[in-house]
Design a protein around this motif. Structure first.
Motif, PDB file in Angstrom:
ATOM      1  N   VAL A 200       0.837  -1.203   0.000  1.00 44.55           N
ATOM      2  CA  VAL A 200       0.000   0.000   0.000  1.00 44.55           C
ATOM      3  C   VAL A 200       0.870   1.251   0.000  1.00 44.55           C
ATOM      4  CG1 VAL A 200      -1.667   1.346   1.359  1.00 44.55           C
ATOM      5  CG2 VAL A 200      -1.946  -1.140   1.127  1.00 44.55           C
ATOM      6  N   ARG A 201       2.008   1.176   0.669  1.00 41.17           N
ATOM      7  CA  ARG A 201       2.820   2.378   0.903  1.00 41.17           C
ATOM      8  C   ARG A 201       3.215   3.075  -0.394  1.00 41.17           C
ATOM      9  NH1 ARG A 201       7.050   0.532   4.225  1.00 41.17           N
ATOM     10  NH2 ARG A 201       8.518   0.518   2.496  1.00 41.17           N
ATOM     11  N   SER A 202       3.545   2.303  -1.437  1.00 42.30           N
ATOM     12  CA  SER A 202       3.983   2.930  -2.686  1.00 42.30           C
ATOM     13  C   SER A 202       2.824   3.572  -3.451  1.00 42.30           C
ATOM     14  CB  SER A 202       4.686   1.890  -3.571  1.00 42.30           C
ATOM     15  OG  SER A 202       3.753   0.932  -4.030  1.00 42.30           O
ATOM     16  N   ARG A 203       1.572   3.325  -2.976  1.00 42.01           N
ATOM     17  CA  ARG A 203       0.409   3.811  -3.732  1.00 42.01           C
ATOM     18  C   ARG A 203      -0.553   4.630  -2.856  1.00 42.01           C
ATOM     19  NH1 ARG A 203      -2.053  -1.427  -6.424  1.00 42.01           N
ATOM     20  NH2 ARG A 203      -3.406   0.148  -7.401  1.00 42.01           N
ATOM     21  N   LEU A 204      -0.054   5.208  -1.780  1.00 45.61           N
ATOM     22  CA  LEU A 204      -0.917   5.948  -0.855  1.00 45.61           C
ATOM     23  C   LEU A 204      -1.693   7.065  -1.548  1.00 45.61           C
ATOM     24  CD1 LEU A 204       1.384   6.158   2.303  1.00 45.61           C
ATOM     25  CD2 LEU A 204      -0.924   5.174   2.244  1.00 45.61           C
ATOM     26  N   GLU A 205      -1.085   7.685  -2.546  1.00 44.51           N
ATOM     27  CA  GLU A 205      -1.757   8.785  -3.257  1.00 44.51           C
ATOM     28  C   GLU A 205      -3.059   8.340  -3.923  1.00 44.51           C
ATOM     29  OE1 GLU A 205       2.446  10.032  -2.764  1.00 44.51           O
ATOM     30  OE2 GLU A 205       1.486   8.167  -3.424  1.00 44.51           O
ATOM     31  N   GLU A 206      -3.198   7.043  -4.158  1.00 44.01           N
ATOM     32  CA  GLU A 206      -4.394   6.523  -4.836  1.00 44.01           C
ATOM     33  C   GLU A 206      -5.573   6.335  -3.880  1.00 44.01           C
ATOM     34  OE1 GLU A 206      -3.597   3.062  -7.333  1.00 44.01           O
ATOM     35  OE2 GLU A 206      -1.475   3.648  -7.375  1.00 44.01           O
ATOM     36  N   ILE A 207      -5.327   6.407  -2.563  1.00 41.07           N
ATOM     37  CA  ILE A 207      -6.415   6.163  -1.603  1.00 41.07           C
ATOM     38  C   ILE A 207      -7.096   7.487  -1.297  1.00 41.07           C
ATOM     39  CG2 ILE A 207      -7.039   5.273   0.672  1.00 41.07           C
ATOM     40  CD1 ILE A 207      -4.584   3.494   0.563  1.00 41.07           C
ATOM     41  N   ALA A 208      -8.240   7.705  -1.945  1.00 38.39           N
ATOM     42  CA  ALA A 208      -8.955   8.977  -1.814  1.00 38.39           C
ATOM     43  C   ALA A 208     -10.064   8.922  -0.760  1.00 38.39           C
ATOM     44  CB  ALA A 208      -9.540   9.374  -3.156  1.00 38.39           C
ATOM     45  N   THR A 209     -10.264   7.778  -0.122  1.00 39.75           N
ATOM     46  CA  THR A 209     -11.298   7.642   0.914  1.00 39.75           C
ATOM     47  C   THR A 209     -11.072   8.689   2.003  1.00 39.75           C
ATOM     48  OG1 THR A 209     -11.290   5.258   0.527  1.00 39.75           O
ATOM     49  CG2 THR A 209     -12.329   6.023   2.557  1.00 39.75           C
ATOM     50  N   PRO A 210     -12.100   9.452   2.399  1.00 32.05           N
ATOM     51  CA  PRO A 210     -11.935  10.397   3.521  1.00 32.05           C
ATOM     52  C   PRO A 210     -11.523   9.640   4.788  1.00 32.05           C
ATOM     53  CG  PRO A 210     -13.963  10.843   2.324  1.00 32.05           C
ATOM     54  CD  PRO A 210     -13.451   9.541   1.799  1.00 32.05           C
ATOM     55  N   THR A 211     -10.379  10.014   5.345  1.00 34.05           N
ATOM     56  CA  THR A 211      -9.759   9.214   6.414  1.00 34.05           C
ATOM     57  C   THR A 211      -9.234  10.107   7.530  1.00 34.05           C
ATOM     58  OG1 THR A 211      -9.069   7.537   4.783  1.00 34.05           O
ATOM     59  CG2 THR A 211      -7.930   7.523   6.917  1.00 34.05           C
ATOM     60  N   VAL A 212      -9.470   9.680   8.778  1.00 32.05           N
ATOM     61  CA  VAL A 212      -8.797  10.285   9.929  1.00 32.05           C
ATOM     62  C   VAL A 212      -7.824   9.248  10.487  1.00 32.05           C
ATOM     63  CG1 VAL A 212      -9.013  11.299  12.223  1.00 32.05           C
ATOM     64  CG2 VAL A 212     -10.757  11.766  10.489  1.00 32.05           C
TER      65      VAL A 212
END
Length: 267
Positions: A200-212
Motif C-alpha cells: 500500500v505504501r507505494s500507492r498511498l496517493e491513490e487512496i482517496a477515501t476520507p480518512t482520519v
C-alpha cells in the motif's frame, strides 16, 4: 442497550466470529493483532446511529485458525458480501488499519470513510529500538513455549508503549488486552497460514477515501512515522494526535475517539 447478534460467516478453510448491533449506516470494526473484537467495547455507544459489525480476524479470538496463507481484506469482503453491503465505513486499530488501507486501495468503491487508530502501512517496517527489542523477547518466549512471557512483552509493546511503565496504564485495559491476547495464543498456536500484505505504501496517493488517522502521543516512533506519511500523501486524510496515551487510543480515550468517529462519519 441494543442486543448484540452473533453469527458465523463461512470463509475458505473456516469461519469468522461476527457480532452485529445497532441500525443505520454500516460500520465495520477491525481489531489489532493478537487481540479481538472486544477491543471495540467502548465504541458500542455508536450503535445508537450506526449498524456496527465487528469480527475476530482469522487466527484470533473465536474465529478459525489460519492453515493457509491469505489476504485479510478478503475476509473483510466476505463480511460485506454476507450482509449484502455495497460499502461501509471502517474503523481499524493497528493490524485492522492494514486491512482497511488494503481494501480502500484494492476496491475503493466498497469503503465510505475510515477512522484508523495507530495504523501500520503495509509493507510494515519497524526501526524503533524499543519495538525491535520487544520482538526479540517475543521470539525468545516462543522458543521457550512461554505464553505468559510472550503476552507480557506484547503488553509492553502494544499497550504500555516505549514511554510508560505497566503501572502507569489503566489496569482494566491491560487486563482485557492480556485476556484477548492469551485467548488468541492458546486457541491458534497451531496456525500454519500467514496473513499476507499488499504494498500500500507505494500507492498511498491513490487512496482517496476520507480518512482520519489517530496516533497516541506515547506511541512508538514507527507508528508516528507511518501515520504521518499516510496523512501527507493521501489526498483526503487528516492526522490527529491523542495526548497522554499509547497504541490502544480507542480504549484509553473512548469519549474523544467516539466524538471524532461520529463527526467524521457524519461528513
Amino acid at each position: 442497550m441494543n442486543t448484540i447478534e452473533i453469527t458465523k460467516i463461512p470463509v475458505p478453510g473456516g469461519e469468522l466470529h461476527v457480532e452485529v448491533v445497532g441500525s443505520g449506516p454500516p460500520v465495520v470494526m477491525l481489531h489489532a493483532g493478537f487481540f479481538g473484537a472486544g477491543m471495540w467495547d467502548e465504541q458500542l455507544d455508536l450503535a445508537a446511529d450506526h449498524r456496527l459489525i465487528r469480527y475476530d480476524a482469522r487466527s484470533h479470538g473465536r474465529s478459525s485458525t489460519l492453515m493457509a496463507d491469505m489476504h485479510p481484506y478478503e475476509d473483510l469482503l466476505a463480511v460485506l458480501d454476507h450482509f449484502e453491503l455495497e460499502s461501509a465505513s471502517l474503523l481499524g486499530n493497528s493490524m485492522g488499519g492494514l486491512t482497511a488501507f488494503t481494501l480502500a486501495l484494492q476496491q475503493p468503491e466498497r469503503v465510505d470513510r475510515m477512522v484508523l487508530f495507530g495504523p501500520g502501512v503495509p509493507p510494515v517496517e519497524f526501526h524503533d529500538p524499543f519495538v525491535l527489542d520487544r520482538y526479540r523477547e517475543q521470539d525468545a518466549a516462543k522458543e521457550a513455549m512461554d505464553a505468559d512471557g510472550f503476552v507480557e512483552s506484547l503488553m509492553r509493546l502494544a499497550v504500555d508503549g516505549p514511554h510508560r511503565e505497566p503501572d502507569q496504564v489503566d489496569p482494566e485495559i491491560r487486563r482485557r488486552c492480556w485476556e484477548m491476547a492469551m485467548t488468541t495464543i492458546i486457541s491458534h498456536h497451531t496456525a500454519t497460514g500467514r496473513q499476507l500484505e499488499v504494498d500500500v505504501r507505494s500507492r498511498l496517493e491513490e487512496i482517496a477515501t476520507p480518512t482520519v488517522l489517530v496516533v497516541g502521543e506515547l506511541e512508538s516512533t514507527d507508528l508516528h512515522r507511518m501515520a504521518g506519511e499516510a496523512a501527507r500523501r493521501m489526498p483526503n486524510a487528516e492526522l490527529v494526535e491523542f495526548a497522554g496515551c499509547g497504541h490502544m487510543t480507542n480504549m484509553e480515550r473512548p469519549q474523544r475517539a467516539n466524538d471524532l468517529i461520529r463527526r467524521h462519519l457524519a461528513g
